[in-house]
Design a protein around this motif. Structure first.
Motif, PDB file in Angstrom:
ATOM      1  N   ILE A  11       0.860  -1.193   0.000  1.00  0.00           N
ATOM      2  CA  ILE A  11       0.000   0.000   0.000  1.00  0.00           C
ATOM      3  C   ILE A  11       0.891   1.237   0.000  1.00  0.00           C
ATOM      4  O   ILE A  11       1.636   1.479   0.955  1.00  0.00           O
ATOM      5  CB  ILE A  11      -0.978  -0.017   1.192  1.00  0.00           C
ATOM      6  CG1 ILE A  11      -1.871  -1.267   1.074  1.00  0.00           C
ATOM      7  CG2 ILE A  11      -1.809   1.269   1.214  1.00  0.00           C
ATOM      8  CD1 ILE A  11      -2.813  -1.476   2.237  1.00  0.00           C
ATOM      9  N   ALA A  15       8.155   6.141  -3.389  1.00  0.00           N
ATOM     10  CA  ALA A  15       9.525   5.682  -3.633  1.00  0.00           C
ATOM     11  C   ALA A  15       9.759   4.272  -3.079  1.00  0.00           C
ATOM     12  O   ALA A  15      10.240   3.376  -3.789  1.00  0.00           O
ATOM     13  CB  ALA A  15      10.496   6.677  -2.995  1.00  0.00           C
ATOM     14  N   GLY A  17       7.524   1.960  -1.931  1.00  0.00           N
ATOM     15  CA  GLY A  17       6.590   0.951  -2.418  1.00  0.00           C
ATOM     16  C   GLY A  17       6.930   0.490  -3.831  1.00  0.00           C
ATOM     17  O   GLY A  17       6.871  -0.713  -4.138  1.00  0.00           O
ATOM     18  N   ALA A 385      14.443   5.088   1.224  1.00  0.00           N
ATOM     19  CA  ALA A 385      13.281   4.447   0.583  1.00  0.00           C
ATOM     20  C   ALA A 385      13.736   3.313  -0.344  1.00  0.00           C
ATOM     21  O   ALA A 385      13.179   2.212  -0.307  1.00  0.00           O
ATOM     22  CB  ALA A 385      12.476   5.490  -0.202  1.00  0.00           C
TER      23      ALA A 385
HETATM   24  P1  FDA Z   1       5.858   8.565  -0.358  1.00  0.00           P
HETATM   25  O1  FDA Z   1       5.257   9.748   0.309  1.00  0.00           O
HETATM   26  O2  FDA Z   1       6.807   8.793  -1.482  1.00  0.00           O
HETATM   27  O3  FDA Z   1       4.719   7.580  -0.900  1.00  0.00           O
HETATM   28  C1  FDA Z   1       3.611   7.224  -0.117  1.00  0.00           C
HETATM   29  C2  FDA Z   1       2.494   6.818  -1.048  1.00  0.00           C
HETATM   30  O4  FDA Z   1       1.419   6.311  -0.263  1.00  0.00           O
HETATM   31  C3  FDA Z   1       1.938   7.977  -1.863  1.00  0.00           C
HETATM   32  O5  FDA Z   1       1.921   7.622  -3.220  1.00  0.00           O
HETATM   33  C4  FDA Z   1       0.551   8.183  -1.293  1.00  0.00           C
HETATM   34  O6  FDA Z   1      -0.391   8.590  -2.293  1.00  0.00           O
HETATM   35  C5  FDA Z   1       0.213   6.804  -0.768  1.00  0.00           C
HETATM   36  N1  FDA Z   1      -0.781   6.821   0.309  1.00  0.00           N
HETATM   37  C6  FDA Z   1      -0.772   7.575   1.432  1.00  0.00           C
HETATM   38  N2  FDA Z   1      -1.853   7.321   2.151  1.00  0.00           N
HETATM   39  C7  FDA Z   1      -2.576   6.391   1.474  1.00  0.00           C
HETATM   40  C8  FDA Z   1      -3.823   5.739   1.718  1.00  0.00           C
HETATM   41  N3  FDA Z   1      -4.539   6.026   2.818  1.00  0.00           N
HETATM   42  N4  FDA Z   1      -4.273   4.851   0.816  1.00  0.00           N
HETATM   43  C9  FDA Z   1      -3.557   4.572  -0.308  1.00  0.00           C
HETATM   44  N5  FDA Z   1      -2.380   5.156  -0.595  1.00  0.00           N
HETATM   45  C10 FDA Z   1      -1.895   6.052   0.297  1.00  0.00           C
HETATM   46  N6  FDA Z   1      13.958  13.253  -0.542  1.00  0.00           N
HETATM   47  C11 FDA Z   1      15.163  13.094  -1.155  1.00  0.00           C
HETATM   48  O7  FDA Z   1      15.893  12.161  -0.823  1.00  0.00           O
HETATM   49  N7  FDA Z   1      15.550  13.964  -2.155  1.00  0.00           N
HETATM   50  C12 FDA Z   1      14.774  15.006  -2.576  1.00  0.00           C
HETATM   51  O8  FDA Z   1      15.116  15.725  -3.516  1.00  0.00           O
HETATM   52  C13 FDA Z   1      13.545  15.216  -1.887  1.00  0.00           C
HETATM   53  N8  FDA Z   1      12.756  16.285  -2.194  1.00  0.00           N
HETATM   54  C14 FDA Z   1      11.525  16.429  -1.600  1.00  0.00           C
HETATM   55  C15 FDA Z   1      10.735  17.537  -1.936  1.00  0.00           C
HETATM   56  C16 FDA Z   1       9.486  17.681  -1.366  1.00  0.00           C
HETATM   57  C17 FDA Z   1       8.649  18.887  -1.699  1.00  0.00           C
HETATM   58  C18 FDA Z   1       9.007  16.701  -0.452  1.00  0.00           C
HETATM   59  C19 FDA Z   1       7.636  16.813   0.177  1.00  0.00           C
HETATM   60  C20 FDA Z   1       9.803  15.627  -0.097  1.00  0.00           C
HETATM   61  C21 FDA Z   1      11.082  15.493  -0.656  1.00  0.00           C
HETATM   62  N9  FDA Z   1      11.914  14.420  -0.295  1.00  0.00           N
HETATM   63  C22 FDA Z   1      13.143  14.287  -0.905  1.00  0.00           C
HETATM   64  C23 FDA Z   1      11.482  13.388   0.673  1.00  0.00           C
HETATM   65  C24 FDA Z   1      10.963  12.167  -0.079  1.00  0.00           C
HETATM   66  O9  FDA Z   1      10.009  12.576  -1.039  1.00  0.00           O
HETATM   67  C25 FDA Z   1      10.323  11.169   0.868  1.00  0.00           C
HETATM   68  O10 FDA Z   1      11.192  10.887   1.936  1.00  0.00           O
HETATM   69  C26 FDA Z   1       9.989   9.875   0.133  1.00  0.00           C
HETATM   70  O11 FDA Z   1       9.083  10.153  -0.914  1.00  0.00           O
HETATM   71  C27 FDA Z   1       9.392   8.844   1.078  1.00  0.00           C
HETATM   72  O12 FDA Z   1       9.038   7.716   0.323  1.00  0.00           O
HETATM   73  P2  FDA Z   1       7.826   6.771   0.754  1.00  0.00           P
HETATM   74  O13 FDA Z   1       7.679   5.796  -0.330  1.00  0.00           O
HETATM   75  O14 FDA Z   1       8.027   6.303   2.142  1.00  0.00           O
HETATM   76  O15 FDA Z   1       6.561   7.741   0.814  1.00  0.00           O
END
Ligand code: FDA
Length: 396
Positions: A11, A15, A17, A385
């Motif tokens: 789910i 990144a 997932g 991630a």
């Molecule tokens: P991520 O947030 O990527 O994915 C979670 C997924 O779960 C999403 O697709 C969401 O839609 C889904 N989801 C959530 N709730 C749900 C539900 N109830 N039901 C179904 N689906 C659901 N890091 C880095 O290393 N370099 C960088 O350049 C950047 N830049 C950056 C810019 C900005 C503006 C942000 C906000 C963040 C960054 N980051 C970053 C951080 C990085 O984006 C972040 O740490 C990773 O995306 C985390 O990856 P995850 O897969 O854990 O979560």
């Protein structure tokens, strides 16, 4: 009738997932990756100003905050930045290095999402978007996942739903709720890699400086410090150095800012006083700092303007101390609205550091930002991630 049984359901098509789905698929597992969003990898797409800072040349466990600092070691050592660069090379994506070893795409963050989606396709992992998760139940053989479309069953369930930052992009507390449902503890969460806001009285002092950037070194109360540019904004302070230190800042604390980290101020001021004794403190500091900022420090009586030759010992030392240890007490942060990450999350003591599986709940995994692992600014959060997604992908 649709086949609704999968070996693995993940789910969150972010990144972590996407990486996990591709890896599990490559092992021949039948994988379903679910997300409520319309697009996979939305945070990747906007990351790094649209160019995605996808990893760093120098990744060490001490680039991460986690209540168990050893937790990240295994995954980071088994899937390194060089492994991800191998994937970048497979798809011929052009990239470049910026300050502090940060690696960005030359062209667009979309290339990173395309790589991950292609890897999932190649591995036969199915990505299903626009799917609301209504509930999860443990069964004798695994899990039931009820959605607005169908109910699915699986042996292994991976929660990769991310943290709370940027709710506009689809962030939800879903993962923490699942953890609580299965009796796991969730450590308190707060916004990280986030700009500081200032109290009104400070905002007024520095409001004319909005948009001005200066190199600084900022130290938090626990002694952690970072050196990089600080940006004045109309709400407070931002820039890479502020985002970095925000991970180590707790509400109510002051930070200490060296406004001239790149010069020996005692030596420079001594030399200026000898060669230009009648030069004012204001004009002297304006040699190295924006004049408007020096004026703001004088107007708010943090420093006194007079000819250098009139500074007595105490004033001379006091001036240096103020510039090298400028004290700022933020009012707060801009919060999850603009934060790049979420500190805290699913307590890693309950997870295997090798596989990310819950120690006490067979077949349930937590990966990515939903866990209590937060990286520095600089590509470290994506590297986490990739690494923990890869680790879980070998086990599910
Ligand atoms: P991520 O947030 O990527 O994915 C979670 C997924 O779960 C999403 O697709 C969401 O839609 C889904 N989801 C959530 N709730 C749900 C539900 N109830 N039901 C179904 N689906 C659901 N890091 C880095 O290393 N370099 C960088 O350049 C950047 N830049 C950056 C810019 C900005 C503006 C942000 C906000 C963040 C960054 N980051 C970053 C951080 C990085 O984006 C972040 O740490 C990773 O995306 C985390 O990856 P995850 O897969 O854990 O979560």
């Amino acid at each position: 009738m649709a086949n609704t049984h999968f070996d693995v359901i993940i789910i969150g098509a972010g990144a972590a997932g996407l990486m996990c789905a591709a890896q599990a698929g490559l092992r021949g597992r039948k994988v379903l990756l679910l997300d409520h969003a319309k697009q996979a990898g939305k945070k990747i797409l906007i990351s790094g100003g649209g160019r995605c800072n996808f990893t760093n040349m120098d990744v060490e466990p001490n680039n991460y905050l986690c209540s168990n600092p050893h937790f990240v070691k295994s995954a980071l050592s088994r899937y390194t930045q060089w492994d991800f660069l191998g994937l970048i090379a497979k798809y011929n994506v052009a990239y470049h290095e910026r300050d502090f070893g940060q690696l960005f795409c030359d062209d667009s963050a979309k290339e990173i999402v395309n790589i991950l989606v292609s890897e999932c396709q190649e591995a036969g992992a199915k990505i299903q978007l626009r799917t609301e998760i209504l509930g999860i139940e443990k069964t004798d053989n695994g899990y039931n996942v009820n959605t607005n479309l169908l109910s699915y069953t699986c042996e292994s369930l991976v929660i990769a739903s991310g943290g709370l930052s940027m709710p506009k992009l689809g962030a939800t507390p879903f993962g923490y709720k699942v953890a609580e449902q299965f009796g796991l503890s969730v450590l308190p969460t707060r916004a990280g890699l986030v700009p500081f806001t200032l109290h009104d009285h400070d905002k007024e002092k520095y409001q004319d400086l909005s948009g001005v950037s200066i190199p600084t070194r900022i130290e938090s109360k626990d002694g952690t410090s970072f050196a990089a540019d600080m940006l004045f904004t109309h709400r407070g302070l931002s820039g890479p150095v502020v985002l970095q230190i925000s991970n180590y800042w707790l509400a109510g604390e002051a930070v200490s800012i060296d406004l001239l980290p790149n010069i020996d101020l005692t030596a420079e001021l001594t030399q200026q006083r000898e060669s230009h004794p009648n030069q004012s403190v204001k004009n002297t500091l304006a040699l190295w700092l924006p004049k408007r900022f020096v004026e703001a420090l004088i107007e708010s009586k943090q420093i006194t303007d007079k000819p250098l030759k009139q500074l007595d010992h105490k004033e001379f030392d006091g001036l240096i101390h103020t510039i090298n240890h400028w004290q700022v007490k933020p009012n707060g942060t801009e919060g999850y609205r603009t934060a790049e990450v979420t500190l805290g999350g699913v307590d890693t003591d309950q997870l295997s550091s090798k596989t990310m599986e819950c120690k006490d709940v067979k077949g349930l995994y937590f990966i990515g930002e939903v866990t209590d692992v937060t990286g520095w600014l600089g590509g470290y959060n994506f590297q986490w991630a990739w690494a923990c997604g890869w680790a879980a992908g070998q086990s599910v």
